[in-house]
Design a protein around this motif. Sequence first.
Motif, PDB file in Angstrom:
ATOM      1  N   GLY A   1      31.353  46.000  36.018  1.00 22.14           N
ATOM      2  CA  GLY A   1      31.886  44.684  35.894  1.00 22.14           C
ATOM      3  C   GLY A   1      33.172  44.341  36.851  1.00 22.14           C
ATOM      4  N   ILE A   2      33.417  43.110  37.455  1.00 19.45           N
ATOM      5  CA  ILE A   2      34.287  42.760  38.477  1.00 19.45           C
ATOM      6  C   ILE A   2      35.104  41.499  37.854  1.00 19.45           C
ATOM      7  N   ALA A   3      36.566  41.529  38.306  1.00 17.90           N
ATOM      8  CA  ALA A   3      37.193  40.121  37.872  1.00 17.90           C
ATOM      9  C   ALA A   3      38.025  39.968  39.122  1.00 17.90           C
TER      10      ALA A   3
ATOM     11  N   LYS B   1      38.302  39.779  44.446  1.00 21.57           N
ATOM     12  CA  LYS B   1      37.911  40.626  43.486  1.00 21.57           C
ATOM     13  C   LYS B   1      39.077  41.770  43.617  1.00 21.57           C
TER      14      LYS B   1
ATOM     15  N   LEU C   1      38.060  46.214  38.529  1.00 21.35           N
ATOM     16  CA  LEU C   1      36.556  46.861  38.228  1.00 21.35           C
ATOM     17  C   LEU C   1      36.670  47.703  37.121  1.00 21.35           C
TER      18      LEU C   1
ATOM     19  N   VAL D   1      38.807  52.069  34.811  1.00 27.44           N
ATOM     20  CA  VAL D   1      39.268  50.976  35.209  1.00 27.44           C
ATOM     21  C   VAL D   1      39.977  50.977  36.542  1.00 27.44           C
TER      22      VAL D   1
ATOM     23  N   ASN E   1      42.448  48.826  39.611  1.00 26.96           N
ATOM     24  CA  ASN E   1      43.046  47.529  39.938  1.00 26.96           C
ATOM     25  C   ASN E   1      43.388  47.927  41.504  1.00 26.96           C
TER      26      ASN E   1
ATOM     27  N   CYS F   1      35.946  41.428  33.285  1.00 28.46           N
ATOM     28  CA  CYS F   1      35.192  42.681  33.821  1.00 28.46           C
ATOM     29  C   CYS F   1      34.039  43.009  32.644  1.00 28.46           C
TER      30      CYS F   1
ATOM     31  N   ASP G   1      31.089  40.793  32.585  1.00 31.46           N
ATOM     32  CA  ASP G   1      30.382  41.142  34.073  1.00 31.46           C
ATOM     33  C   ASP G   1      29.467  42.302  34.087  1.00 31.46           C
TER      34      ASP G   1
ATOM     35  N   ALA H   1      31.322  45.902  43.467  1.00 25.33           N
ATOM     36  CA  ALA H   1      32.468  47.127  42.917  1.00 25.33           C
ATOM     37  C   ALA H   1      33.018  47.646  44.121  1.00 25.33           C
TER      38      ALA H   1
END
Length: 409
Positions: free
Chosen positions: A22-24, A34, A37, A78, A80, A138, A141, A150
Amino acid sequence: MPVNLVAPEAQSLLAVPGLKLGIAKARIRKPDRKDMLVMLLAEGSRVAGVFTKNRFCAAPVTLCKEHLAQPDGIRALVVNTGNANAGTGDQGMQNARATCDALADLLQIKPAQVLPFSTGVILEQLPIDRLIAGLPQCVADLQESHWFDAAEAIMTTDIVSKGTSRQITLDGKQVTITGISKGSGMIHPNMATMLGYIATDAAISQAALQALIDHAVNRSFNCITVDGDTSTNDSLILVATGKAGNSEITDTTSADYLTLRDAMTDVAVELAQAIVRDGEGATKFMTIQVEAGRDEDECRQVAYAIAHSPLIKTAFFASDPNLGRILAAIGYAGVDDLDVNSMQLYLGDVLVAEHGGRAVSYVEELGAAVMKESEITVRVVLNRGQASATVWTCDFSYDYVRINADYRS
């Protein structure tokens, strides 16, 4: 532009059963990109990792090692970008732990079952509020098919995203391998300013998975260099979800283990070479082969002396066959008893030097023709043993200076 490298097509990155991504866009450093992840792993997944040897390693690296050592198993990763959380002292470690706590709360797992990763600017505190605020995006998603997004979400100075997939058959079952990586500058083992994540649905024991990652990394990510700078954050993670239905691989001499090992190593090599092809400002992809050495270590010494030399890298950028610079690098590589009269130097298939000097057959026009190519092999034959080593690197262009001069802007 990257050297003979394009971003993968989304459909070419195959879903790995048992792993969701999942992405944010959390605005960690820049808006509307983006930059976060989350990977959610099926219960019972096996995870192995290798990390930077930089003594100033980032807080997430330290915490990853701690969490991998605990017995409950890893359930989530996770990542960043935009901030490395390195050189950040006690506050950096608190922020790394807070990241794991927040994601664990969302996923209803233990904080020690989360591996955190950060990449970006060093010596700046992680904007933890923005990171934690991005985690629910995330999680919402999460899909097995989100490998392409990703690959984009972990980029920093990369020009293109990096990813690849393979499928093999083990024990009569179809097994999928998919990997992504990021990296462009501050690249040098062990390992580099890179993040790499390779996943498979094969069933494999923890011990066999660890043996596999050790094999793969020493033939891929530990064979690349862009600029000789070893990063604070580099990490390579292998995940095996065990969902393929094959009999669990435990014997590292078995045919199934060797098939899986070789396929995952191929993925690792492709991802590692992609990092070099996307080296900051790169215009040439260079393979440095050192052969007939006494042992692998001295072959690597010679290869890295060539690959790290700014004089050599700038000459390759200019397509200038100033190949005496390569001889100089071989000479200072640290092989104290090297007989320079016994070795040969080749540029592509062109014999450049032998018997301690220029080869009789060599004319500069031959070297110039090779230097104009975008992919070039430098081959050194030491004639002192049976060992060999290969290193991949790139040239230094004007853009390398521009990108690194402007990195924080």
